[in-house]
Design a protein around this motif. Sequence first.
Motif, short mmCIF file in Angstrom:
data_model
loop_
_atom_site.label_atom_id
_atom_site.label_comp_id
_atom_site.label_asym_id
_atom_site.label_seq_id
_atom_site.Cartn_x
_atom_site.Cartn_y
_atom_site.Cartn_z
N LEU A 279 0.84 -1.20 0.00
CA LEU A 279 0.00 0.00 0.00
C LEU A 279 0.88 1.26 0.00
O LEU A 279 0.63 2.20 -0.77
N ALA A 280 1.91 1.27 0.85
CA ALA A 280 2.78 2.45 0.93
C ALA A 280 3.44 2.69 -0.43
O ALA A 280 3.50 3.83 -0.90
N ASP A 281 3.92 1.63 -1.09
CA ASP A 281 4.55 1.80 -2.41
C ASP A 281 3.57 2.38 -3.42
O ASP A 281 3.92 3.25 -4.21
N ALA A 282 2.34 1.88 -3.39
CA ALA A 282 1.33 2.36 -4.35
C ALA A 282 1.03 3.84 -4.10
O ALA A 282 0.87 4.62 -5.05
N LEU A 283 0.98 4.22 -2.83
CA LEU A 283 0.71 5.63 -2.50
C LEU A 283 1.85 6.54 -2.97
O LEU A 283 1.62 7.59 -3.58
N VAL A 284 3.07 6.12 -2.69
CA VAL A 284 4.22 6.93 -3.09
C VAL A 284 4.24 7.07 -4.61
O VAL A 284 4.43 8.17 -5.15
N ALA A 285 4.00 5.96 -5.32
CA ALA A 285 4.04 6.00 -6.79
C ALA A 285 2.99 6.96 -7.33
O ALA A 285 3.22 7.69 -8.30
N GLU A 286 1.83 7.00 -6.70
CA GLU A 286 0.75 7.86 -7.21
C GLU A 286 0.96 9.32 -6.82
O GLU A 286 0.70 10.22 -7.62
N LEU A 287 1.41 9.57 -5.59
CA LEU A 287 1.42 10.95 -5.10
C LEU A 287 2.74 11.70 -5.31
O LEU A 287 2.73 12.93 -5.42
N ALA A 288 3.87 10.98 -5.39
CA ALA A 288 5.16 11.69 -5.48
C ALA A 288 5.23 12.63 -6.69
O ALA A 288 5.65 13.78 -6.54
N PRO A 289 4.79 12.19 -7.90
CA PRO A 289 4.87 13.13 -9.03
C PRO A 289 3.99 14.36 -8.84
O PRO A 289 4.36 15.46 -9.25
N VAL A 290 2.84 14.18 -8.18
CA VAL A 290 1.95 15.33 -7.95
C VAL A 290 2.62 16.31 -7.00
O VAL A 290 2.65 17.52 -7.25
N SER A 291 3.20 15.81 -5.90
CA SER A 291 3.75 16.75 -4.93
C SER A 291 5.00 17.43 -5.48
O SER A 291 5.28 18.58 -5.16
N GLU A 292 5.72 16.76 -6.37
CA GLU A 292 6.88 17.42 -6.99
C GLU A 292 6.42 18.58 -7.88
O GLU A 292 6.96 19.69 -7.81
N ARG A 293 5.43 18.33 -8.71
CA ARG A 293 4.91 19.42 -9.58
C ARG A 293 4.36 20.55 -8.72
O ARG A 293 4.52 21.73 -9.04
N LEU A 294 3.70 20.19 -7.62
CA LEU A 294 3.12 21.19 -6.73
C LEU A 294 4.20 22.12 -6.17
O LEU A 294 4.05 23.34 -6.19
N ARG A 295 5.31 21.54 -5.72
CA ARG A 295 6.40 22.37 -5.17
C ARG A 295 6.91 23.35 -6.23
O ARG A 295 7.17 24.52 -5.95
N MET A 296 7.01 22.91 -7.49
CA MET A 296 7.50 23.80 -8.55
C MET A 296 6.51 24.94 -8.78
O MET A 296 6.89 26.10 -8.93
N LEU A 297 5.22 24.60 -8.80
CA LEU A 297 4.21 25.63 -9.07
C LEU A 297 4.16 26.67 -7.95
O LEU A 297 3.95 27.86 -8.20
N LEU A 298 4.36 26.22 -6.72
CA LEU A 298 4.26 27.15 -5.59
C LEU A 298 5.38 28.19 -5.60
O LEU A 298 5.27 29.23 -4.95
N ALA A 299 6.42 27.92 -6.37
CA ALA A 299 7.51 28.89 -6.47
C ALA A 299 7.09 30.10 -7.31
O ALA A 299 7.79 31.11 -7.34
N GLU A 300 5.95 29.99 -8.02
CA GLU A 300 5.51 31.10 -8.88
C GLU A 300 4.07 31.52 -8.55
O GLU A 300 3.15 31.30 -9.35
N PRO A 301 3.87 32.16 -7.38
CA PRO A 301 2.50 32.49 -6.98
C PRO A 301 1.79 33.44 -7.95
O PRO A 301 0.57 33.36 -8.12
N GLU A 302 2.57 34.31 -8.64
CA GLU A 302 1.90 35.26 -9.57
C GLU A 302 1.24 34.50 -10.71
O GLU A 302 0.19 34.93 -11.22
N ARG A 303 1.87 33.39 -11.12
CA ARG A 303 1.29 32.62 -12.22
C ARG A 303 -0.04 32.02 -11.79
O ARG A 303 -1.01 31.99 -12.55
N ILE A 304 -0.10 31.57 -10.55
CA ILE A 304 -1.34 30.98 -10.04
C ILE A 304 -2.44 32.04 -9.98
O ILE A 304 -3.57 31.81 -10.40
N ASP A 305 -2.07 33.23 -9.48
CA ASP A 305 -3.07 34.31 -9.41
C ASP A 305 -3.60 34.65 -10.80
O ASP A 305 -4.80 34.90 -10.98
N ALA A 306 -2.72 34.64 -11.79
CA ALA A 306 -3.14 34.98 -13.16
C ALA A 306 -4.08 33.90 -13.70
O ALA A 306 -5.10 34.22 -14.34
N VAL A 307 -3.78 32.63 -13.41
CA VAL A 307 -4.67 31.54 -13.87
C VAL A 307 -6.05 31.70 -13.25
O VAL A 307 -7.09 31.60 -13.93
#
Length: 335
Positions: A279-307
Amino acid sequence: MRIVSGIQPTGRLHLGNWLGAIRNWVRMQNALEPGGQAFFFIADLHAITVPHDPAELRRATREIAAALIAAGIDPQRSVLFNQAQVAEHAELAWVLSCTARMGWLNRMTQFKEKSGKDREGASVGLFTYPVLQAADVLVYKATHVPVGEDQKQHLELARDIAIKFNTDMGVELFVPPEPIIPPETPRIRSLRDGTAKMSKSDPSDQSRINLTDTPDAIRQKIRRAKTDPEPLPAAAAGLEGRPEAQNLVGILAALTGRSADSVCAEFAGQGFAALKPVLADALVAELAPVSERLRMLLAEPERIDAVLAEGAARARAVAARTLAEVHAAVGFLKP
Ligand code: TYM
């Protein structure tokens, strides 16, 4: 097909939001036929029905917008915005609060849960919360609303309000929306207590898997997740009366696209020490790519506000047309 759904910016996104709603939002967005539309919003108007901190609301609104984009909501294909920027939600909520009946709202279980023993001290907004939720979907004439099972009662109310408004005003204006609830995982439970739902407001962070958790944190939470000493049964029916076991099997089934029966068959006769690492492996496989993209997006708050600003403009164009019809149906004079 017109899909509409929302999520409150209170706390962080967790596995319940993911399996109960967001994963379905992305699937439905990606399966939209030409002419179909999807509206996803951050329900900041709903978030202020309980005491809140303004700076935290701003932070959480941006973070949830970023998480939705990281999860696969494409702001080009879907309309992504925060509710407060589209004033038509609040305006329609007023009109619909004159359609909804006190008795209907008195039956809403979420108000009872959230107000607890202090009913008199709860905000009026917390009581009328489901009317605003009805306005959220009816203002876009949603046909399908992907939600977790805990929102079913609110969606039934939205249908009742739509039908009563149409009948009272003698119009065919609102479309009663269909809730779309994932069958294998209608409700994800707390990792500490299988009778409570996994929730952003649970004080124990060990009770939930957050979308932002590191792989180590995910593995540790699953290791510590509450279970019972019984071995796994050969079929899901044998999980009856074992809420924690049912929860973990349901999560693994949802993550791997299988039925709970097939998960039980695989682990039949074994204890949770066998299932938990898988179960832990399945969770990591599903969520790790999402949280990595999330960290990158949070570095650009102006882009989020514009969206969000662009999404709000697109949403307003549709919502304003419905409000014009509502004004005419109700009998308000035109300017
Ligand atoms: P919210 O912010 O509590 O949750 C967002 C979505 O996640 C689902 N969900 C769960 N599903 C399964 N198991 C869980 N433990 C779990 N926890 C949360 C919820 O069902 C929801 O789909 N009132 C709504 C927000 C809202 C809304 C709307 C939704 C406002 N207006 C209009 C749909 C349409 C809420 O508080 O969701």
